[in-house]
Design a protein around this motif. Structure first.
Motif, PDB file in Angstrom:
ATOM      1  N   ILE A   1       0.848  -1.201   0.000  1.00 35.89           N
ATOM      2  CA  ILE A   1       0.000   0.000   0.000  1.00 35.89           C
ATOM      3  C   ILE A   1       0.880   1.246   0.000  1.00 35.89           C
ATOM      4  CG2 ILE A   1      -1.759   1.262   1.287  1.00 35.89           C
ATOM      5  CD1 ILE A   1      -2.760  -1.374   2.307  1.00 35.89           C
ATOM      6  N   ALA A   2       1.934   1.211   0.794  1.00 35.02           N
ATOM      7  CA  ALA A   2       2.822   2.386   0.869  1.00 35.02           C
ATOM      8  C   ALA A   2       3.467   2.649  -0.493  1.00 35.02           C
ATOM      9  CB  ALA A   2       3.881   2.172   1.940  1.00 35.02           C
ATOM     10  N   HIS A   3       3.862   1.604  -1.197  1.00 35.36           N
ATOM     11  CA  HIS A   3       4.450   1.798  -2.529  1.00 35.36           C
ATOM     12  C   HIS A   3       3.447   2.478  -3.470  1.00 35.36           C
ATOM     13  CE1 HIS A   3       8.467   0.136  -2.586  1.00 35.36           C
ATOM     14  NE2 HIS A   3       8.078  -0.877  -1.853  1.00 35.36           N
ATOM     15  N   ARG A   4       2.213   2.021  -3.392  1.00 35.73           N
ATOM     16  CA  ARG A   4       1.191   2.614  -4.285  1.00 35.73           C
ATOM     17  C   ARG A   4       0.986   4.085  -3.915  1.00 35.73           C
ATOM     18  NH1 ARG A   4      -3.889   2.945  -3.169  1.00 35.73           N
ATOM     19  NH2 ARG A   4      -4.105   1.107  -1.834  1.00 35.73           N
ATOM     20  N   LEU A   5       0.859   4.372  -2.612  1.00 30.55           N
ATOM     21  CA  LEU A   5       0.645   5.758  -2.184  1.00 30.55           C
ATOM     22  C   LEU A   5       1.834   6.632  -2.559  1.00 30.55           C
ATOM     23  CD1 LEU A   5      -0.898   5.206   1.360  1.00 30.55           C
ATOM     24  CD2 LEU A   5      -2.070   5.963  -0.710  1.00 30.55           C
ATOM     25  N   ALA A   6       3.034   6.078  -2.443  1.00 34.55           N
ATOM     26  CA  ALA A   6       4.231   6.862  -2.773  1.00 34.55           C
ATOM     27  C   ALA A   6       4.202   7.246  -4.256  1.00 34.55           C
ATOM     28  CB  ALA A   6       5.491   6.063  -2.452  1.00 34.55           C
ATOM     29  N   ARG A   7       3.744   6.324  -5.088  1.00 27.44           N
ATOM     30  CA  ARG A   7       3.643   6.647  -6.531  1.00 27.44           C
ATOM     31  C   ARG A   7       2.590   7.717  -6.760  1.00 27.44           C
ATOM     32  NH1 ARG A   7       4.954   1.132  -7.237  1.00 27.44           N
ATOM     33  NH2 ARG A   7       2.784   0.513  -7.015  1.00 27.44           N
ATOM     34  N   GLU A   8       1.573   7.740  -5.871  1.00 33.14           N
ATOM     35  CA  GLU A   8       0.518   8.764  -5.999  1.00 33.14           C
ATOM     36  C   GLU A   8       0.936  10.070  -5.327  1.00 33.14           C
ATOM     37  OE1 GLU A   8      -2.883   6.823  -4.286  1.00 33.14           O
ATOM     38  OE2 GLU A   8      -2.969   5.339  -5.907  1.00 33.14           O
ATOM     39  N   LYS A   9       2.172  10.123  -4.882  1.00 31.81           N
ATOM     40  CA  LYS A   9       2.781  11.348  -4.354  1.00 31.81           C
ATOM     41  C   LYS A   9       2.128  11.873  -3.069  1.00 31.81           C
ATOM     42  CE  LYS A   9       4.811  12.748  -8.714  1.00 31.81           C
ATOM     43  NZ  LYS A   9       5.153  11.375  -8.963  1.00 31.81           N
ATOM     44  N   VAL A  10       1.922  10.996  -2.098  1.00 31.99           N
ATOM     45  CA  VAL A  10       1.419  11.462  -0.794  1.00 31.99           C
ATOM     46  C   VAL A  10       2.535  12.205  -0.061  1.00 31.99           C
ATOM     47  CG1 VAL A  10      -0.321   9.697  -0.371  1.00 31.99           C
ATOM     48  CG2 VAL A  10       2.059   9.292   0.309  1.00 31.99           C
ATOM     49  N   ALA A  11       2.155  12.882   1.030  1.00 34.40           N
ATOM     50  CA  ALA A  11       3.121  13.695   1.775  1.00 34.40           C
ATOM     51  C   ALA A  11       4.172  12.820   2.454  1.00 34.40           C
ATOM     52  CB  ALA A  11       2.378  14.496   2.841  1.00 34.40           C
ATOM     53  N   GLU A  12       5.363  13.394   2.591  1.00 38.77           N
ATOM     54  CA  GLU A  12       6.426  12.709   3.338  1.00 38.77           C
ATOM     55  C   GLU A  12       5.960  12.488   4.785  1.00 38.77           C
ATOM     56  OE1 GLU A  12      10.944  12.596   3.427  1.00 38.77           O
ATOM     57  OE2 GLU A  12      10.467  14.582   4.180  1.00 38.77           O
ATOM     58  N   GLY A  13       6.279  11.320   5.322  1.00 34.84           N
ATOM     59  CA  GLY A  13       5.894  11.029   6.708  1.00 34.84           C
ATOM     60  C   GLY A  13       4.580  10.268   6.810  1.00 34.84           C
ATOM     61  N   THR A  14       3.925  10.049   5.654  1.00 31.15           N
ATOM     62  CA  THR A  14       2.677   9.275   5.673  1.00 31.15           C
ATOM     63  C   THR A  14       2.968   7.866   6.185  1.00 31.15           C
ATOM     64  OG1 THR A  14       1.731  10.515   3.836  1.00 31.15           O
ATOM     65  CG2 THR A  14       0.837   8.301   4.209  1.00 31.15           C
ATOM     66  N   ILE A  15       2.071   7.375   7.038  1.00 34.78           N
ATOM     67  CA  ILE A  15       2.228   6.047   7.629  1.00 34.78           C
ATOM     68  C   ILE A  15       1.065   5.156   7.205  1.00 34.78           C
ATOM     69  CG2 ILE A  15       2.184   4.775   9.827  1.00 34.78           C
ATOM     70  CD1 ILE A  15       4.481   6.428  10.141  1.00 34.78           C
ATOM     71  N   VAL A  16       1.395   3.953   6.795  1.00 39.51           N
ATOM     72  CA  VAL A  16       0.359   2.951   6.561  1.00 39.51           C
ATOM     73  C   VAL A  16       0.468   1.951   7.704  1.00 39.51           C
ATOM     74  CG1 VAL A  16      -0.537   1.205   4.981  1.00 39.51           C
ATOM     75  CG2 VAL A  16       0.688   3.204   4.067  1.00 39.51           C
ATOM     76  N   VAL A  17      -0.653   1.664   8.357  1.00 42.17           N
ATOM     77  CA  VAL A  17      -0.598   0.718   9.472  1.00 42.17           C
ATOM     78  C   VAL A  17      -1.789  -0.232   9.372  1.00 42.17           C
ATOM     79  CG1 VAL A  17      -1.767   2.322  11.044  1.00 42.17           C
ATOM     80  CG2 VAL A  17      -0.376   0.502  12.002  1.00 42.17           C
ATOM     81  N   ALA A  18      -1.567  -1.479   9.742  1.00 44.80           N
ATOM     82  CA  ALA A  18      -2.654  -2.454   9.664  1.00 44.80           C
ATOM     83  C   ALA A  18      -2.708  -3.277  10.940  1.00 44.80           C
ATOM     84  CB  ALA A  18      -2.433  -3.375   8.469  1.00 44.80           C
TER      85      ALA A  18
END
Ligand code: BT5
Length: 319
Positions: A94-111
């Motif tokens: 999920i983080a890889h996908r969000l990073a490609r979508e250019k989310v802000a630095e420091g974004t956290i994915v947690v499950a």
């Protein structure tokens, strides 16, 4: 708004907060306050409501949703944007996908659970529901790609310090990415990046922490441990996570300003690998020798019995 309400109630540590004070603080009506309180109840909080006194928390469930993580978080950008999922294959994906979508630095994915949690080299990371912290952090450092492995070491220092601040427990680092508690694996770190040969787009740091497991599957039961096994009681996952994020942000700022050296020194102070005889199992074979230290790039220096120094970029270490 719910995380602000939660923070307000938690700040009062079980004492009553009046509905009036809450509605003023949040800038919403008393009815809206009541609705938020009901939502917290649905999420598992036990809240007492008393006429003229207001509301107070009696029991806090051990949750890791956005509200729990944000209530009490003392960072400027790490964890300011949280993507929480109950069950995922891997937070890294999920983080890889969000990073490609250019989310802000420091974004956290947690499950709460990963059914396809990943370690290095395609290994599996055991991530059962509701027990651990399974998180991926998205960073966008302006450093050359060859320096990215330094961030694994930085993350290890942040995790050690964060765990100590939240629980009082002292852990050790085993190069490059394991954190051990009394010799058993408590945390695994997996750093991946999206980059061109000369430019990083994003670095995804995956951190898996065993928090409240009471037992482990046969394959790892001899080598794994959890915070609660050591403490003898359940540990609040959100507090541990907040503490790690605060340490991480401080160290990351230091790293961007002053480089890797100060981080390296802190890392060395916690490393069990250095100054010992070890076996490094690399993809091209095992090398035995004396672990002399790490380089500026975080590479392990291993001196074999003939005095040759080997640079180890990636390996599993046995003592
Ligand atoms: C690691 O790999 O230690 C990196 C683990 C990173 C996990 C996080 S969780 C959030 C994010 N999302 C992901 O999908 N991954 C990251 P490695 O050094 O290859 O170690 C893997 C080995 O550790 C396995 O082969 C097992 O022997 C052992 N292991 C698996 N699950 C474990 C656990 N929960 N606790 C302790 N050891 C475990």
């Amino acid at each position: 708004m719910r995380s602000e309400l939660l923070q307000m109630l938690l700040d009062h540590q079980g004492n009553f907060v009046s509905g009036e004070a809450i509605s003023q603080h949040l800038g919403c009506s008393r009815t809206a306050v009541w609705k938020h309180i009901e939502e917290l109840r649905k999420a598992g909080y036990k809240l007492e409501a008393a006429p003229r006194k207001g509301y107070r928390i009696i029991h806090q469930p051990n949750l890791l949703t956005e509200n729990e993580i944000k209530a009490g978080l003392k960072t400027n950008y790490i964890g300011k944007h949280v993507v929480y999922e109950k069950s995922v294959s891997s937070t890294q994906e999920i983080a890889h996908r969000l990073a490609r979508e250019k989310v802000a630095e420091g974004t956290i994915v947690v499950a709460d659970e990963q059914v396809g949690g990943k370690g290095r080299l395609g290994r599996a990371w055991f991530s059962p529901i509701g027990t651990g912290i399974w998180m991926s952090m998205i960073l966008k450092p302006k450093i050359p790609p060859q320096r990215a492995p330094q961030l694994t070491l930085l993350a290890a220092v942040a995790v050690i310090r964060g765990i100590h601040a939240a629980t009082g427990l002292h852990c050790d680092i085993k190069w490059p990415n394991d954190i051990l508690l009394k010799g058993k694996k408590l945390v695994g770190i997996l750093t991946e990046m999206q980059a061109d040969p000369d430019q990083i787009h994003s670095v995804i740091i995956g951190i898996g922490i065993n928090v409240n497991q009471k037992n482990f599957p046969d394959e790892i039961k001899e080598i794994a441990t959890s915070l609660s096994l050591e403490k003898g009681e359940d540990v609040n996952r959100a507090l541990v996570m907040q503490s790690i994020m605060a340490e991480f942000e401080q160290l990351y700022e230091l790293f961007l300003k002053d480089g890797f050296l100060p981080i390296k020194q802190m890392w060395e102070a916690h490393a069990t690998t250095i100054g010992r005889r070890i076996t490094a199992r690399t993809v091209s074979g095992a090398i035995e020798g004396f672990a002399k230290g790490i380089t500026e790039d975080g590479v392990l220096l291993l001196e074999d019995d003939f005095g040759t120094i080997h640079k180890i970029y990636s390996a599993d270490i046995d003592f």
